[in-house]
Design an enzyme around this catalytic site. Structure first.
Site, PDB file in Angstrom:
ATOM      1  N   ASP A   9      -3.847  -0.385  -5.256  1.00 54.96           N
ATOM      2  CA  ASP A   9      -4.673  -0.952  -6.336  1.00 54.96           C
ATOM      3  C   ASP A   9      -6.029  -1.328  -5.765  1.00 54.96           C
ATOM      4  O   ASP A   9      -6.175  -1.530  -4.557  1.00 54.96           O
ATOM      5  CB  ASP A   9      -4.023  -2.197  -6.958  1.00 54.96           C
ATOM      6  CG  ASP A   9      -4.829  -2.712  -8.161  1.00 54.96           C
ATOM      7  OD1 ASP A   9      -5.336  -1.885  -8.941  1.00 54.96           O
ATOM      8  OD2 ASP A   9      -4.979  -3.935  -8.324  1.00 54.96           O
ATOM      9  N   SER A  10      -7.002  -1.468  -6.667  1.00 50.56           N
ATOM     10  CA  SER A  10      -8.326  -1.936  -6.241  1.00 50.56           C
ATOM     11  C   SER A  10      -8.220  -3.339  -5.644  1.00 50.56           C
ATOM     12  O   SER A  10      -9.020  -3.704  -4.795  1.00 50.56           O
ATOM     13  CB  SER A  10      -9.259  -1.966  -7.452  1.00 50.56           C
ATOM     14  OG  SER A  10      -8.721  -2.822  -8.440  1.00 50.56           O
ATOM     15  N   CYS A  72      -2.979   1.182 -10.663  1.00 50.60           N
ATOM     16  CA  CYS A  72      -4.277   0.757 -11.176  1.00 50.60           C
ATOM     17  C   CYS A  72      -4.671   1.716 -12.297  1.00 50.60           C
ATOM     18  O   CYS A  72      -4.702   2.933 -12.093  1.00 50.60           O
ATOM     19  CB  CYS A  72      -5.287   0.833 -10.032  1.00 50.60           C
ATOM     20  SG  CYS A  72      -6.987   0.491 -10.516  1.00 50.60           S
ATOM     21  N   GLU A 157      -8.876 -12.337 -10.146  1.00 48.96           N
ATOM     22  CA  GLU A 157      -9.143 -12.188  -8.698  1.00 48.96           C
ATOM     23  C   GLU A 157      -9.608 -13.519  -8.091  1.00 48.96           C
ATOM     24  O   GLU A 157      -9.398 -13.779  -6.919  1.00 48.96           O
ATOM     25  CB  GLU A 157     -10.200 -11.106  -8.432  1.00 48.96           C
ATOM     26  CG  GLU A 157      -9.711  -9.680  -8.616  1.00 48.96           C
ATOM     27  CD  GLU A 157      -8.940  -9.109  -7.404  1.00 48.96           C
ATOM     28  OE1 GLU A 157      -9.365  -9.320  -6.264  1.00 48.96           O
ATOM     29  OE2 GLU A 157      -7.910  -8.446  -7.622  1.00 48.96           O
ATOM     30  N   CYS A 191      -4.301  -2.955 -17.769  1.00 44.39           N
ATOM     31  CA  CYS A 191      -4.898  -3.264 -16.470  1.00 44.39           C
ATOM     32  C   CYS A 191      -3.860  -4.081 -15.721  1.00 44.39           C
ATOM     33  O   CYS A 191      -3.289  -5.031 -16.280  1.00 44.39           O
ATOM     34  CB  CYS A 191      -6.183  -4.059 -16.646  1.00 44.39           C
ATOM     35  SG  CYS A 191      -6.828  -4.700 -15.079  1.00 44.39           S
ATOM     36  N   HIS A 193      -3.971  -6.242 -13.581  1.00 47.66           N
ATOM     37  CA  HIS A 193      -4.256  -7.662 -13.340  1.00 47.66           C
ATOM     38  C   HIS A 193      -3.806  -8.539 -14.519  1.00 47.66           C
ATOM     39  O   HIS A 193      -3.601  -9.742 -14.360  1.00 47.66           O
ATOM     40  CB  HIS A 193      -5.757  -7.890 -13.157  1.00 47.66           C
ATOM     41  CG  HIS A 193      -6.286  -7.491 -11.819  1.00 47.66           C
ATOM     42  ND1 HIS A 193      -6.315  -6.190 -11.388  1.00 47.66           N
ATOM     43  CD2 HIS A 193      -6.797  -8.236 -10.815  1.00 47.66           C
ATOM     44  CE1 HIS A 193      -6.850  -6.148 -10.180  1.00 47.66           C
ATOM     45  NE2 HIS A 193      -7.149  -7.375  -9.805  1.00 47.66           N
TER      46      HIS A 193
HETATM   47  N1  DGL Z   1      -6.127  -3.461 -11.795  1.00 44.31           N
HETATM   48  C1  DGL Z   1      -6.981  -2.405 -12.145  1.00 44.31           C
HETATM   49  C2  DGL Z   1      -6.528  -1.695 -13.384  1.00 44.31           C
HETATM   50  O1  DGL Z   1      -5.350  -1.630 -13.652  1.00 44.31           O
HETATM   51  C3  DGL Z   1      -8.462  -2.633 -12.228  1.00 44.31           C
HETATM   52  C4  DGL Z   1      -9.075  -3.830 -11.677  1.00 44.31           C
HETATM   53  C5  DGL Z   1     -10.490  -3.580 -11.263  1.00 44.31           C
HETATM   54  O2  DGL Z   1     -11.394  -3.615 -12.107  1.00 44.31           O
HETATM   55  O3  DGL Z   1     -10.646  -3.303 -10.081  1.00 44.31           O
HETATM   56  O4  DGL Z   1      -7.331  -1.136 -14.089  1.00 44.31           O
END
Ligand code: DGL
Length: 274
Positions: A9-10, A72, A157, A191, A193
């Site tokens: 993941d990012s 991600c 984050e 997403c 997150h």
């Molecule tokens: N967690 C990532 C997603 O599912 C993106 C988070 C980011 O913007 O880096 O899209």
């Protein structure tokens, strides 16, 4: 030599996917890589997301992961196809990279009654149009209403997901989405997150609308994939080992990873420098 399942993941979001995968398949070995130093990806261009994701996926493969899951949505939307079609054949043609959008779409198609779907995601995921295109491949009648939430990943984050300030940004986006299309009966948390924001999202979404995080969907789909691909399953080691890599501070990763994995156990992380 057998290898681990790589999860990328990012940042920390992919840990919400890994947590569910580990619940469903605890016996496998996992290597997680969070590109925390370069997160968020959500507002970055196609080319940049592709280059970063490509580098991370290759790193996981170089470190003995024959199977890599892009945990991600932004990376799955913007980089998956090119990596699968262009890069993988030149790296290891027998290795695989999987994304998380297709399994989510398949699952949601079975849930919705109205065929009106709401989607929260990063600007990158929403602007890529990947979700509507994937739905249309199976059912052209499905209406997807995408709502980009650029403030949500930074809230998570930075550990503000539970703060009173987060309510403002969440209520605003929920109202925006529901006003777009009152027939929405299912909302995808598109997403990785966002599951940390779920208690607050639930506060503002009407009770007759289902809110769907992806972790369990991806975990079930991965198990199904390995059942259908015994040749890949045989290449995976099953000693219940977990390793965590981050491109940022190890200390910060260790603290946040416990929250994302919802565990009291100490998480040992290693730093990767590109
Ligand atoms: N967690 C990532 C997603 O599912 C993106 C988070 C980011 O913007 O880096 O899209």
């Amino acid at each position: 030599m057998r290898g681990s399942i790589g999860v990328f993941d990012s940042g920390f979001g992919g840990l919400t996917i890994l947590k569910e995968i580990m619940k469903v398949m605890p016996e496998y070995d996992y290597l997680f890589l969070g590109d925390n130093a370069r997160a968020p990806y959500g507002t970055r261009s196609f080319e940049v997301v592709y280059q970063y994701t490509r580098q991370c996926a290759k790193y996981l493969m170089d470190n003995n992961c024959p199977l890599v899951v892009l945990g991600c949505n932004t990376a799955s939307a913007k980089a998956l196809r090119t990596i699968q079609q262009k890069d993988l054949p030149t790296w290891w043609s027998e290795n695989r990279v999987l994304g998380i959008i297709r399994p989510t779409v398949e699952n949601i198609l079975q849930r919705t009654q109205t065929k009106h779907i709401g989607l929260f995601g990063t600007s990158g995921t929403i602007n890529s149009n990947t979700y509507p295109l994937e739905f249309a491949k199976t059912d052209p009648e499905v209406v997807v209403n995408g709502c980009a939430c650029p403030m949500w990943v930074p809230l998570v984050e930075n550990g503000e997901y539970d703060s009173p300030g987060a309510d403002y940004f969440i209520e605003k986006k929920v109202n925006e989405l529901m006003e777009m299309d009152p027939e929405i009966d299912t909302i995808i948390l598109g997403c990785t997150h966002y599951p940390l924001l779920l208690p607050k999202i639930e506060k503002y979404v009407p009770s007759n609308v289902a809110i769907v995080p992806q972790g369990r969907i991806v975990a079930d789909s991965l198990r199904d994939y390995l059942n259908r691909h015994p040749e890949m399953d045989e290449r995976l080691s099953k000693n219940g080992e977990r390793r965590f890599l981050t491109t940022e501070s190890v200390e910060k990763f260790q603290t946040s990873a416990k929250i994302f994995l919802n565990t009291e156990k100490n998480i040992e992380a290693e730093r990767v420098i590109f």
